[in-house]
Motif scaffolding. Structure first.
Motif, PDB file in Angstrom:
ATOM      1  N   GLY A   1       0.789  -1.229   0.000  1.00 29.42           N
ATOM      2  CA  GLY A   1       0.000   0.000   0.000  1.00 29.42           C
ATOM      3  C   GLY A   1       0.816   1.272   0.000  1.00 29.42           C
ATOM      4  O   GLY A   1       0.422   2.278   0.589  1.00 29.42           O
ATOM      5  N   ILE A   2       1.947   1.251  -0.712  1.00 34.19           N
ATOM      6  CA  ILE A   2       2.830   2.428  -0.710  1.00 34.19           C
ATOM      7  C   ILE A   2       2.972   3.039  -2.105  1.00 34.19           C
ATOM      8  O   ILE A   2       3.915   3.771  -2.377  1.00 34.19           O
ATOM      9  CB  ILE A   2       4.225   2.082  -0.148  1.00 34.19           C
ATOM     10  CG1 ILE A   2       4.869   0.940  -0.947  1.00 34.19           C
ATOM     11  CG2 ILE A   2       4.111   1.705   1.325  1.00 34.19           C
ATOM     12  CD1 ILE A   2       6.321   0.684  -0.557  1.00 34.19           C
ATOM     13  N   GLY A   3       2.012   2.724  -2.977  1.00 41.40           N
ATOM     14  CA  GLY A   3       2.081   3.288  -4.317  1.00 41.40           C
ATOM     15  C   GLY A   3       0.782   3.099  -5.058  1.00 41.40           C
ATOM     16  O   GLY A   3      -0.126   2.400  -4.608  1.00 41.40           O
ATOM     17  N   MET A   4       0.697   3.726  -6.234  1.00 39.69           N
ATOM     18  CA  MET A   4      -0.490   3.607  -7.070  1.00 39.69           C
ATOM     19  C   MET A   4      -0.081   3.357  -8.517  1.00 39.69           C
ATOM     20  O   MET A   4       1.010   3.723  -8.946  1.00 39.69           O
ATOM     21  CB  MET A   4      -1.365   4.860  -6.973  1.00 39.69           C
ATOM     22  CG  MET A   4      -0.686   6.133  -7.434  1.00 39.69           C
ATOM     23  SD  MET A   4      -1.762   7.582  -7.278  1.00 39.69           S
ATOM     24  CE  MET A   4      -1.959   7.695  -5.498  1.00 39.69           C
ATOM     25  N   GLU A   5      -0.982   2.707  -9.245  1.00 35.12           N
ATOM     26  CA  GLU A   5      -0.727   2.340 -10.629  1.00 35.12           C
ATOM     27  C   GLU A   5      -1.086   3.476 -11.580  1.00 35.12           C
ATOM     28  O   GLU A   5      -2.068   4.184 -11.377  1.00 35.12           O
ATOM     29  CB  GLU A   5      -1.558   1.119 -11.012  1.00 35.12           C
ATOM     30  CG  GLU A   5      -1.204  -0.157 -10.288  1.00 35.12           C
ATOM     31  CD  GLU A   5      -2.122  -1.299 -10.713  1.00 35.12           C
ATOM     32  OE1 GLU A   5      -1.685  -2.118 -11.542  1.00 35.12           O
ATOM     33  OE2 GLU A   5      -3.260  -1.348 -10.224  1.00 35.12           O
ATOM     34  N   LEU A   6      -0.286   3.606 -12.630  1.00 31.73           N
ATOM     35  CA  LEU A   6      -0.662   4.487 -13.729  1.00 31.73           C
ATOM     36  C   LEU A   6      -1.569   3.768 -14.708  1.00 31.73           C
ATOM     37  O   LEU A   6      -2.383   4.390 -15.389  1.00 31.73           O
ATOM     38  CB  LEU A   6       0.596   4.967 -14.457  1.00 31.73           C
ATOM     39  CG  LEU A   6       1.183   6.299 -13.997  1.00 31.73           C
ATOM     40  CD1 LEU A   6       2.529   6.531 -14.641  1.00 31.73           C
ATOM     41  CD2 LEU A   6       0.239   7.440 -14.313  1.00 31.73           C
ATOM     42  N   GLY A   7      -1.429   2.467 -14.821  1.00 30.56           N
ATOM     43  CA  GLY A   7      -2.202   1.695 -15.775  1.00 30.56           C
ATOM     44  C   GLY A   7      -1.389   1.401 -17.023  1.00 30.56           C
ATOM     45  O   GLY A   7      -0.408   2.079 -17.326  1.00 30.56           O
ATOM     46  N   GLU A   8      -1.790   0.376 -17.752  1.00 29.67           N
ATOM     47  CA  GLU A   8      -1.046  -0.036 -18.938  1.00 29.67           C
ATOM     48  C   GLU A   8      -1.192   0.947 -20.083  1.00 29.67           C
ATOM     49  O   GLU A   8      -0.296   1.090 -20.909  1.00 29.67           O
ATOM     50  CB  GLU A   8      -1.506  -1.429 -19.372  1.00 29.67           C
ATOM     51  CG  GLU A   8      -1.147  -2.530 -18.373  1.00 29.67           C
ATOM     52  CD  GLU A   8      -1.553  -3.898 -18.855  1.00 29.67           C
ATOM     53  OE1 GLU A   8      -2.515  -3.987 -19.647  1.00 29.67           O
ATOM     54  OE2 GLU A   8      -0.914  -4.880 -18.458  1.00 29.67           O
ATOM     55  N   VAL A   9      -2.334   1.600 -20.164  1.00 33.55           N
ATOM     56  CA  VAL A   9      -2.560   2.616 -21.190  1.00 33.55           C
ATOM     57  C   VAL A   9      -2.909   3.915 -20.476  1.00 33.55           C
ATOM     58  O   VAL A   9      -3.809   3.938 -19.639  1.00 33.55           O
ATOM     59  CB  VAL A   9      -3.708   2.210 -22.141  1.00 33.55           C
ATOM     60  CG1 VAL A   9      -3.932   3.299 -23.174  1.00 33.55           C
ATOM     61  CG2 VAL A   9      -3.403   0.875 -22.810  1.00 33.55           C
ATOM     62  N   PHE A  10      -2.178   4.960 -20.780  1.00 33.72           N
ATOM     63  CA  PHE A  10      -2.475   6.211 -20.092  1.00 33.72           C
ATOM     64  C   PHE A  10      -2.276   7.394 -21.036  1.00 33.72           C
ATOM     65  O   PHE A  10      -1.549   7.310 -22.023  1.00 33.72           O
ATOM     66  CB  PHE A  10      -1.608   6.379 -18.846  1.00 33.72           C
ATOM     67  CG  PHE A  10      -0.128   6.437 -19.122  1.00 33.72           C
ATOM     68  CD1 PHE A  10       0.631   5.279 -19.179  1.00 33.72           C
ATOM     69  CD2 PHE A  10       0.517   7.661 -19.304  1.00 33.72           C
ATOM     70  CE1 PHE A  10       1.991   5.329 -19.418  1.00 33.72           C
ATOM     71  CE2 PHE A  10       1.878   7.717 -19.538  1.00 33.72           C
ATOM     72  CZ  PHE A  10       2.622   6.544 -19.604  1.00 33.72           C
ATOM     73  N   ASP A  11      -2.976   8.493 -20.709  1.00 29.80           N
ATOM     74  CA  ASP A  11      -2.819   9.722 -21.468  1.00 29.80           C
ATOM     75  C   ASP A  11      -2.409  10.831 -20.517  1.00 29.80           C
ATOM     76  O   ASP A  11      -2.289  10.638 -19.305  1.00 29.80           O
ATOM     77  CB  ASP A  11      -4.112  10.075 -22.210  1.00 29.80           C
ATOM     78  CG  ASP A  11      -5.316  10.166 -21.280  1.00 29.80           C
ATOM     79  OD1 ASP A  11      -5.129  10.525 -20.097  1.00 29.80           O
ATOM     80  OD2 ASP A  11      -6.442   9.889 -21.728  1.00 29.80           O
ATOM     81  N   SER A  12      -2.179  12.009 -21.051  1.00 27.13           N
ATOM     82  CA  SER A  12      -1.624  13.102 -20.255  1.00 27.13           C
ATOM     83  C   SER A  12      -2.553  13.519 -19.121  1.00 27.13           C
ATOM     84  O   SER A  12      -2.096  13.866 -18.032  1.00 27.13           O
ATOM     85  CB  SER A  12      -1.318  14.306 -21.154  1.00 27.13           C
ATOM     86  OG  SER A  12      -2.490  14.758 -21.819  1.00 27.13           O
ATOM     87  N   GLU A  13      -3.852  13.457 -19.346  1.00 26.77           N
ATOM     88  CA  GLU A  13      -4.788  13.846 -18.288  1.00 26.77           C
ATOM     89  C   GLU A  13      -4.725  12.852 -17.131  1.00 26.77           C
ATOM     90  O   GLU A  13      -4.754  13.251 -15.958  1.00 26.77           O
ATOM     91  CB  GLU A  13      -6.212  13.929 -18.846  1.00 26.77           C
ATOM     92  CG  GLU A  13      -6.440  15.102 -19.803  1.00 26.77           C
ATOM     93  CD  GLU A  13      -7.890  15.212 -20.218  1.00 26.77           C
ATOM     94  OE1 GLU A  13      -8.735  14.494 -19.638  1.00 26.77           O
ATOM     95  OE2 GLU A  13      -8.179  16.023 -21.123  1.00 26.77           O
TER      96      GLU A  13
END
Length: 457
Positions: free
Chosen positions: A388-400
């Protein structure tokens, strides 16, 4: 002392993220009275001048064109398979010569766990071989579970099960299993199978750069289910057991990083670095840049040579404007440990390589994770869902999405909770390397094992 000390022969895998932990362990063993010989490939050779008390023996291996071709093509697994094939015989010969020397009986070999051929060769020569895992215990457990997961039908992962937790390797989902983009999936499984076979049939034990407080269940699974009767030594974080400068390998760090941070308020800067190997395409780079620029959060971003697949691109105009106004700093390399230890750093956008993950934990810095390949997928899952010390950006991401995630980590309530948890793990890491701490005790236990009749030629 040097003429009579028992000798340990060490063989690092020739990647920067593997060489550094092996040399850290070498120095820890030397400080406890063992003589150390480091056999190494000429390919990506370590800097012997930084370790005057160690003996370095180059292999002078002859690498096939397959190694350089695989490296140029970004096929990491094919490169590792070719390195194993090319270095097995030279390593065997070098080890035999070490055994024949008269300046200290060889107690054992410590071989990087990716050198499956060398682990087997050492055992065949009659030298007990301990495997050093420079990744996490969770990753090793995952690798040693692969064969069973394949036979039970869980692997290869199917698209419809990517988000389901995989039995026996919880909390990993299908999408978190080890994969290497740019490498054939069958060859990835072949490499893992060869590592598995060497560990089970030839390794005398395993040394892991981790600490019990964060991976005790995984260490227990390794000893009970995969390597029964053989010891596992959790001796990390090794960089915290040694008071030595960080080694930077091929890249010279920007000396202005820390000075730039001095002018920033506490916990205000996001440090961004995806390691020494990962590459992104131009579209991902632009989305990263625009997201950082639009987040309003100060940042220190490492853009090393080769980071963008198509060559160094021009900066998107919003990013160029932010940097010009002093809201961010771009460098080709950074002194990472010094950066993470700086009070101005409030978060780390990372690829979740194990060395980087440990260094972030040791400084109590929460993470924004963008795993790229290999064990990074496993580490990212543990960072976000186990600890519980981080968060995911996800495999596909955009600038927003990038901008929103950066703000959430750096100034949001969720980020504050993660920061508190990260500080708790930092304290546990500190305790593990104190006198009498679990990792300090494990190093001493490792030395006793090396010198015992259980580990002798």
């Amino acid at each position: 002392m040097a003429g009579t000390a028992r000798r340990v022969v060490m063989f690092p895998f020739p990647f920067r993220s593997h060489i550094a932990p092996m040399l850290q362990l070498a120095e820890l063993l030397r400080a406890r009275g063992l003589a150390v010989t480091v056999i190494h490939a000429d390919f990506n050779a370590p800097d012997a001048s930084r370790h005057p008390d160690l003996t370095f023996v180059p292999l002078h291996e002859s690498l096939p064109d397959a190694v350089t071709a695989a490296a140029a093509a970004g096929d990491l697994v094919e490169q590792m398979l070719a390195l194993n094939a090319a270095c097995e015989a030279p390593f065997r010969d070098a080890l035999i010569r070490c055994v024949a020397r008269r300046d200290g009986q060889v107690a054992c070999a410590v071989v990087d766990g990716q050198w499956y051929a060398a682990i087997t060769a050492a055992a065949e020569v009659g030298v007990p071989a301990l495997a050093l895992r420079t990744d996490s215990a969770a990753t090793l457990h995952c690798m040693l579970s692969y064969s069973r997961l394949c036979s039970d039908g869980y692997l290869p992962i199917k698209e419809e099960t990517r988000d389901e937790v995989v039995p026996t390797v919880e909390p990993l989902r299908g999408r978190d299993m080890i994969r290497v983009d740019g490498s054939d999936a069958a060859r990835v499984r072949e490499f893992i199978a060869r590592v598995d076979d060497a560990m089970r049939t030839a390794a005398a034990g395993v040394v892991v750069n981790t600490f019990v407080a964060i991976e005790e269940p995984e260490l227990n699974k390794i000893m009970r289910h995969h390597l029964p009767g053989r010891p596992a030594f959790a001796v990390g974080p090794m960089h915290r057991l040694l008071a030595v400068p960080e080694e930077h390998g091929l890249h010279e760090p920007d000396g202005g990083c820390v000075a730039w941070l001095h002018a920033r308020p506490p916990r205000s800067v996001l440090y961004v670095s995806l390691g020494s190997v990962a590459r992104v395409d131009r579209q991902v780079f632009d989305e990263m840049a625009l997201g950082l620029a639009g987040s309003g959060v100060p940042f220190l971003w490492v853009i090393r040579p080769g980071f963008v697949a198509d060559g160094a691109p021009p900066l998107p105009e919003p990013m160029a404007a932010v940097v010009a106004n002093g809201g961010g700093k771009l460098v080709t390399w950074a002194p990472q440990r010094d950066v993470l230890a700086h009070p101005a750093i409030g978060g780390f956008w990372t690829h979740c390589g194990w060395n980087s993950t440990l260094e972030s934990i040791c400084e109590g810095v929460p993470m924004l994770v963008q795993p790229c390949f290999g064990d990074q997928m496993v580490n990212a899952r543990y960072v976000t869902h186990q600890w519980g010390i981080g968060m995911e950006l996800g495999e596909v991401f955009d600038s927003e999405r990038v901008a929103k995630a950066v703000r959430k980590l750096m100034v949001g309530e969720e980020g504050a909770v993660m920061r508190n948890k990260a500080r708790g793990l930092m304290e546990k890491a500190r305790q593990s390397v104190e006198d009498g701490g679990a990792s300090t005790v494990a190093i001493d236990r490792l030395v006793r094992y090396m010198l015992s009749s259980k580990c002798s030629t």
